[in-house]
Design a protein around this motif. Structure first.
Motif, PDB file in Angstrom:
ATOM      1  N   ARG A   3       0.806  -1.148  -0.009  1.00 12.13           N
ATOM      2  CA  ARG A   3       0.044   0.067   0.193  1.00 12.13           C
ATOM      3  C   ARG A   3       0.853   1.245   0.023  1.00 12.13           C
ATOM      4  O   ARG A   3       1.927   1.337   0.783  1.00 12.13           O
ATOM      5  CB  ARG A   3      -0.871   0.012   1.260  1.00 12.13           C
ATOM      6  N   PRO A  17      -6.273   3.845   0.205  1.00 11.53           N
ATOM      7  CA  PRO A  17      -7.084   2.667   0.389  1.00 11.53           C
ATOM      8  C   PRO A  17      -6.997   1.986  -1.180  1.00 11.53           C
ATOM      9  O   PRO A  17      -7.124   2.584  -2.060  1.00 11.53           O
ATOM     10  CB  PRO A  17      -8.294   3.178   0.779  1.00 11.53           C
ATOM     11  N   GLY A  18      -6.956   0.530  -1.031  1.00  9.53           N
ATOM     12  CA  GLY A  18      -7.236  -0.263  -2.078  1.00  9.53           C
ATOM     13  C   GLY A  18      -8.587  -0.604  -1.944  1.00  9.53           C
ATOM     14  O   GLY A  18      -9.487  -0.532  -1.079  1.00  9.53           O
ATOM     15  N   PRO A  19      -8.855  -1.564  -3.079  1.00  6.08           N
ATOM     16  CA  PRO A  19     -10.369  -2.103  -3.052  1.00  6.08           C
ATOM     17  C   PRO A  19     -10.626  -3.044  -1.758  1.00  6.08           C
ATOM     18  O   PRO A  19     -11.754  -3.124  -1.424  1.00  6.08           O
ATOM     19  CB  PRO A  19     -10.267  -2.969  -4.472  1.00  6.08           C
ATOM     20  N   ALA A  20      -9.808  -3.859  -1.310  1.00  2.68           N
ATOM     21  CA  ALA A  20      -9.890  -4.691  -0.107  1.00  2.68           C
ATOM     22  C   ALA A  20     -10.008  -3.849   0.761  1.00  2.68           C
ATOM     23  O   ALA A  20     -11.000  -4.042   1.939  1.00  2.68           O
ATOM     24  CB  ALA A  20      -8.869  -5.695  -0.015  1.00  2.68           C
ATOM     25  N   ASP A  21      -9.417  -2.676   1.204  1.00  2.93           N
ATOM     26  CA  ASP A  21      -9.585  -2.058   2.308  1.00  2.93           C
ATOM     27  C   ASP A  21     -11.074  -1.217   2.149  1.00  2.93           C
ATOM     28  O   ASP A  21     -11.697  -1.310   3.268  1.00  2.93           O
ATOM     29  CB  ASP A  21      -8.570  -0.727   2.368  1.00  2.93           C
ATOM     30  N   GLU A  22     -11.374  -0.858   0.983  1.00  2.00           N
ATOM     31  CA  GLU A  22     -12.821  -0.252   0.985  1.00  2.00           C
ATOM     32  C   GLU A  22     -14.012  -1.041   1.196  1.00  2.00           C
ATOM     33  O   GLU A  22     -14.732  -0.763   2.296  1.00  2.00           O
ATOM     34  CB  GLU A  22     -12.954   0.304  -0.409  1.00  2.00           C
ATOM     35  N   ALA A  23     -13.741  -2.630   0.867  1.00  8.74           N
ATOM     36  CA  ALA A  23     -14.603  -3.501   1.319  1.00  8.74           C
ATOM     37  C   ALA A  23     -14.796  -4.007   2.742  1.00  8.74           C
ATOM     38  O   ALA A  23     -15.577  -4.068   3.268  1.00  8.74           O
ATOM     39  CB  ALA A  23     -14.581  -4.869   0.447  1.00  8.74           C
ATOM     40  N   ALA A  26     -16.444  -0.603   4.705  1.00  6.98           N
ATOM     41  CA  ALA A  26     -17.753  -0.095   4.143  1.00  6.98           C
ATOM     42  C   ALA A  26     -18.780  -0.300   5.253  1.00  6.98           C
ATOM     43  O   ALA A  26     -19.015  -1.658   5.564  1.00  6.98           O
ATOM     44  CB  ALA A  26     -18.100  -0.474   2.831  1.00  6.98           C
TER      45      ALA A  26
END
Length: 167
Positions: A3, A17-23, A26
């Motif tokens: 990251r 943030p990456g997509p996995a962090d956002e998921a 959320a």
């Protein structure tokens, strides 16, 4: 996954943030007592400044300008507001034009948009602007310390707000 770091200290890091962090984060903040209401309306577009000329209808002479743009206090449109400003020509000051122009722009925004808040700020020492805001129906809400830099000096700003349902 690597990251991109923004800042780190004492075992804590801020990263892009990456997509996995956002998921993973959320809707999982469990801050219900302070969370904003859901709102299906789209968020406001990025701030763009709109201007209108303040005009003396009798003579047709321009007296100055008002401006406005959207600002946000949260993640949804229900948290959006209008921020307004005014600049009058020196000859137009002290005649009530500022208060009336501020009231007119607020009335225009309430009549043509679905936002419920109009706000403005001025230097704490600008008694004329503060008086105009108050005569236009805006309420003093507090002071933003050091919010503006002018002449190399940090200046405090007086914050004002007007809600759609204010008297």
């Amino acid at each position: 996954m690597r990251r991109e770091p923004l800042r780190a200290r004492d075992g804590l890091a801020l990263v892009v943030p990456g997509p996995a962090d956002e998921a993973a984060t959320a809707g999982r903040h469990d801050d219900d007592p302070f969370d904003v209401d859901p709102d299906d309306r789209p968020n406001p577009p990025p701030a763009s400044l709109t201007r209108a000329t303040v005009l003396d209808e009798r003579t047709g002479a321009p007296l100055g300008q008002v401006s406005w743009h959207q600002v946000g206090w949260g993640r949804t449109r229900a948290c959006a507001a209008w921020n307004v400003g005014i600049a009058l020509l020196p000859a137009a000051r002290g005649r009530g034009a500022g208060a009336l122009a501020l009231r007119l722009v607020a009335e225009h925004l309430f009549a043509t948009t679905d936002l419920d808040r109009v706000e403005a700020a001025t230097d704490v020492d600008n008694r004329a602007a503060r008086g105009a805001l108050e005569r236009a129906g805006f309420r003093f809400e507090g002071t933003a310390r050091g919010a503006q830099l002018r002449g190399g000096v940090r200046r405090d700003m007086a914050l004002y707000g007007l809600l759609r349902d204010d008297d």
